[in-house]
Design a protein around this motif. Structure first.
Motif, PDB file in Angstrom:
ATOM      1  N   TYR A  59       0.824  -1.243   0.204  1.00 19.05           N
ATOM      2  CA  TYR A  59      -0.179   0.133   0.028  1.00 19.05           C
ATOM      3  C   TYR A  59       0.880   1.401  -0.008  1.00 19.05           C
ATOM      4  CZ  TYR A  59      -4.110  -2.730   0.934  1.00 19.05           C
ATOM      5  OH  TYR A  59      -5.057  -3.541   0.931  1.00 19.05           O
ATOM      6  N   HIS A  60       0.530   2.323  -0.943  1.00 25.31           N
ATOM      7  CA  HIS A  60       1.523   3.188  -1.190  1.00 25.31           C
ATOM      8  C   HIS A  60       0.925   4.420  -0.617  1.00 25.31           C
ATOM      9  CE1 HIS A  60       4.655   5.665  -2.952  1.00 25.31           C
ATOM     10  NE2 HIS A  60       3.765   6.268  -3.525  1.00 25.31           N
ATOM     11  N   ASP A  61       1.448   5.039   0.121  1.00 27.23           N
ATOM     12  CA  ASP A  61       0.594   6.539   0.808  1.00 27.23           C
ATOM     13  C   ASP A  61       1.412   7.949   0.416  1.00 27.23           C
ATOM     14  OD1 ASP A  61       3.077   6.793   1.924  1.00 27.23           O
ATOM     15  OD2 ASP A  61       2.190   6.136   3.893  1.00 27.23           O
ATOM     16  N   ASN A  62       2.427   7.751  -0.808  1.00 26.88           N
ATOM     17  CA  ASN A  62       3.068   9.018  -1.390  1.00 26.88           C
ATOM     18  C   ASN A  62       3.589   9.738  -0.292  1.00 26.88           C
ATOM     19  OD1 ASN A  62       3.454  10.360  -3.487  1.00 26.88           O
ATOM     20  ND2 ASN A  62       1.958  11.758  -3.647  1.00 26.88           N
ATOM     21  N   ASP A  63       4.405   9.202   0.376  1.00 23.76           N
ATOM     22  CA  ASP A  63       5.301   9.957   1.702  1.00 23.76           C
ATOM     23  C   ASP A  63       4.341  10.445   2.400  1.00 23.76           C
ATOM     24  OD1 ASP A  63       7.527   8.894   0.504  1.00 23.76           O
ATOM     25  OD2 ASP A  63       7.698  10.575  -0.863  1.00 23.76           O
ATOM     26  N   ARG A  64       3.505   9.811   3.080  1.00 22.25           N
ATOM     27  CA  ARG A  64       2.530  10.185   4.091  1.00 22.25           C
ATOM     28  C   ARG A  64       1.695  11.519   3.480  1.00 22.25           C
ATOM     29  NH1 ARG A  64       1.718   6.850   7.847  1.00 22.25           N
ATOM     30  NH2 ARG A  64       1.349   8.307   9.196  1.00 22.25           N
ATOM     31  N   HIS A  65       1.165  11.520   2.310  1.00 18.72           N
ATOM     32  CA  HIS A  65       0.356  12.437   1.587  1.00 18.72           C
ATOM     33  C   HIS A  65      -1.091  12.199   2.663  1.00 18.72           C
ATOM     34  CE1 HIS A  65      -2.704  14.475  -0.807  1.00 18.72           C
ATOM     35  NE2 HIS A  65      -1.680  15.225  -1.443  1.00 18.72           N
ATOM     36  N   PRO A  66      -1.676  13.357   3.038  1.00 14.99           N
ATOM     37  CA  PRO A  66      -2.948  13.224   3.730  1.00 14.99           C
ATOM     38  C   PRO A  66      -3.843  12.433   3.076  1.00 14.99           C
ATOM     39  CG  PRO A  66      -2.154  15.293   4.196  1.00 14.99           C
ATOM     40  CD  PRO A  66      -1.347  14.817   3.043  1.00 14.99           C
ATOM     41  N   LYS A  67      -4.239  12.428   1.804  1.00 15.62           N
ATOM     42  CA  LYS A  67      -5.449  11.846   1.344  1.00 15.62           C
ATOM     43  C   LYS A  67      -4.812  10.501   0.973  1.00 15.62           C
ATOM     44  CE  LYS A  67      -7.511  11.471  -3.230  1.00 15.62           C
ATOM     45  NZ  LYS A  67      -7.365  11.889  -4.818  1.00 15.62           N
ATOM     46  N   TYR A  68      -3.520   9.817   0.724  1.00 17.50           N
ATOM     47  CA  TYR A  68      -3.215   8.724   0.689  1.00 17.50           C
ATOM     48  C   TYR A  68      -2.983   7.815   1.984  1.00 17.50           C
ATOM     49  CZ  TYR A  68      -3.056   9.884  -4.140  1.00 17.50           C
ATOM     50  OH  TYR A  68      -3.690  10.419  -5.433  1.00 17.50           O
ATOM     51  N   VAL A  69      -2.727   8.410   3.172  1.00 21.39           N
ATOM     52  CA  VAL A  69      -2.697   8.112   4.353  1.00 21.39           C
ATOM     53  C   VAL A  69      -4.396   7.305   4.653  1.00 21.39           C
ATOM     54  CG1 VAL A  69      -2.558   8.490   6.702  1.00 21.39           C
ATOM     55  CG2 VAL A  69      -0.866   9.206   5.265  1.00 21.39           C
ATOM     56  N   ILE A  70      -5.067   8.012   4.458  1.00 22.10           N
ATOM     57  CA  ILE A  70      -6.399   7.530   4.627  1.00 22.10           C
ATOM     58  C   ILE A  70      -6.792   6.564   3.695  1.00 22.10           C
ATOM     59  CG2 ILE A  70      -9.099   8.121   4.645  1.00 22.10           C
ATOM     60  CD1 ILE A  70      -8.068  11.081   5.404  1.00 22.10           C
ATOM     61  N   GLY A  71      -6.626   6.633   2.269  1.00 17.77           N
ATOM     62  CA  GLY A  71      -6.891   5.600   1.165  1.00 17.77           C
ATOM     63  C   GLY A  71      -5.704   5.461   0.299  1.00 17.77           C
ATOM     64  N   PRO A  72      -4.633   4.738   0.917  1.00 14.23           N
ATOM     65  CA  PRO A  72      -3.511   4.346   0.174  1.00 14.23           C
ATOM     66  C   PRO A  72      -3.639   3.584  -1.171  1.00 14.23           C
ATOM     67  CG  PRO A  72      -3.788   2.881   1.948  1.00 14.23           C
ATOM     68  CD  PRO A  72      -4.670   3.984   2.277  1.00 14.23           C
ATOM     69  N   VAL A  73      -2.940   3.616  -2.091  1.00  8.57           N
ATOM     70  CA  VAL A  73      -3.148   3.071  -3.283  1.00  8.57           C
ATOM     71  C   VAL A  73      -2.409   1.584  -3.241  1.00  8.57           C
ATOM     72  CG1 VAL A  73      -3.604   4.995  -4.753  1.00  8.57           C
ATOM     73  CG2 VAL A  73      -1.383   4.200  -4.443  1.00  8.57           C
TER      74      VAL A  73
END
Length: 474
Positions: free
Chosen positions: A309-323
């Protein structure tokens, strides 16, 4: 219209006869001649009606056949056209067969239909389209190592029974003629043999016979240096048509050449039958990858590939919904992102793209290339002012039943389409030098419909996202 003309013609004939011969009304003898004339006219009228009814029956059969075909096709247009035989036959039908229907009924067509047909006809495929579709079928034969019988029956890998369509002997003959026009005698032979096979099995044809097919066959195998088969086909042709002038001349010539060949030192002339040479040096490797016969990673290399699961270096959007990220290849690194776009978003993109021709058609492919500008192309993207293409983002907007892989010919990687996913790779090293391992191609679609969308990321604006290495060779 023709019936009206005939009735007017009868009226004019009667009028002119009565005015020229007034005594017809008072002479039974003369009137008996009119009875004979009327009988002849009635007989002609019945012949006309019979001919028109026959035409109408032909048109009705045509309409019923197309109505059934259209009903099936329109249930799933992309799925139907995803089968290359269906796509080819659509091209042929609109470019060739509708012309035959037009000739059949033109004299009796209503003005509204003529007007509508004339307007619509300008949007029909032309000869070039039909030729292109024919070449695509032949390309699929080569790439996926199919035989003509498999293509002709429509039983392609991954195809559904509901979408299968067969090639007629006429279709195979037309495909052979396209190859012949390109002096491609290898594929001419393949398609003409298939046409002959289907005629030998009892298939009826309205436009081609065994004599015509054998004429093409004998010449095409002769051009490939195969004298004995050429002689055999010529002899069979003459059994069917002993008066065929060209065949009689060819028979003597082939016999002379064969005797001469046998008498020469070194035996028979070497045959050159086989696929013609190709302008693309890596064609063989490219097609192997398209068939899934590419390089297999060692277990050690494979063990280094992960899903995460990738969160783009803890980007808020991707922390909630990682790709969901999956490693597809290691050198160069190719990464796939799953479920990156929704079906609704895909349909919107397709809706916007359709007026601009935006997906892969019958046998659609994109031959090996680089996405970045090479040193001998210094001005490749100068007008954009954004530098070279540092990376590629390739979005798959459809699944493909068979074929359609993205292959990297230098390293042996094959990436298969998966709807809603995207793959990403860098085209440049951190130093800005091009990574020649990223040479890639899109394989032809065997069955299905391939929609892709890509985004090229350029150097400008990426300086702090992907920093240069400390060494020039990085």
């Amino acid at each position: 219209m023709a019936l009206c003309w005939l009735l007017v013609h009868i009226f004019l004939l009667s009028s002119s006869s009565s005015s020229a011969h007034n005594d017809f009304f008072t002479s039974i003898g003369h009137m008996t001649e009119l009875l004979s004339t009327e009988k002849e006219l009635v007989s002609s009228l019945k012949d006309y009606i019979t001919a028109e009814e026959s035409k109408l029956q032909q048109v009705k059969r045509w309409a019923d056949r197309l109505d059934l075909l259209s009903s099936v096709a329109l249930q799933d247009p992309e799925g139907f056209l995803g089968h290359p035989v269906n796509a080819f036959k659509l091209m042929k039908r609109l470019n060739t067969e509708w012309k035959e229907l037009e000739s059949l009924v033109l004299s009796d067509m209503s003005d509204a239909f003529i007007s509508n047909f004339t307007i619509q006809r300008q949007h029909f495929p032309n000869d070039d389209d039909q030729t292109g579709a024919a070449k695509a079928l032949t390309r699929l034969l080569d790439t996926y190592q199919l035989d003509t019988n498999t293509m002709s029956t429509g039983a392609l890998p991954g195809s559904s029974l509901s979408h299968r369509s067969a090639l007629t002997a006429d279709d195979c003959y037309d495909l052979g003629k396209v190859a012949y026009s390109e002096a491609d005698y290898y594929h001419t032979e393949l398609w003409m043999l298939q046409a002959l096979r289907q005629l030998d099995e009892g298939e009826t044809s309205g436009s081609v016979d065994a004599v015509t097919v054998l004429d093409y066959l004998s010449y095409s195998v002769y051009q490939q240096g195969a004298l004995e088969p050429a002689l055999g086909f010529t002899r069979r042709l003459l059994e069917l048509d002993p008066t065929h002038q060209r065949a009689m001349g060819n028979l003597k010539y082939f016999e002379f050449q064969l005797d001469k060949q046998k008498g020469e030192e070194g035996g028979r002339r070497r045959e050159t039958r086989g696929r013609p040479p190709d302008y693309l040096p890596e064609r063989k490797k490219y097609e192997q990858l398209c068939r899934g016969e590419g390089l297999k990673m060692t277990p050690r290399r494979r063990s280094r590939l992960f899903c995460r699961y990738h969160d783009n270096d803890r980007h808020p959007k991707y922390v909630i919904g990682p790709v969901k990220q999956e490693d597809e290849w290691d050198r160069p690194r190719i990464v796939r992102y799953h479920d990156i776009v929704s079906d609704a978003e895909i349909e919107k993109v397709k809706e916007l793209a359709k007026p601009r021709v935006a997906n892969y058609g019958v046998g659609g492919q994109y031959e090996p290339h680089y996405d970045f500008g090479r040193k001998d192309e210094p001005d490749a993207f100068e007008e954009l002012g954004t530098g070279n293409r540092i990376a590629t983002w390739l979005l798959y907007m459809s699944d493909v039943q068979a074929g359609g892989a993205t292959v990297f010919t230098d390293v042996g990687a094959a990436i298969w389409p998966k709807k809603g996913s995207a793959v990403f790779w860098y085209n440049l090293y951190p130093s800005g030098e091009g990574d020649y391992r990223t040479r890639h191609a899109a394989c032809p679609v065997l069955v299905g419909n391939k929609w892709v969308s890509n985004k090229w990321i350029h150097e400008r604006g990426q300086e702090f996202r992907r920093r240069c290495g400390l060494q020039e060779t990085d």
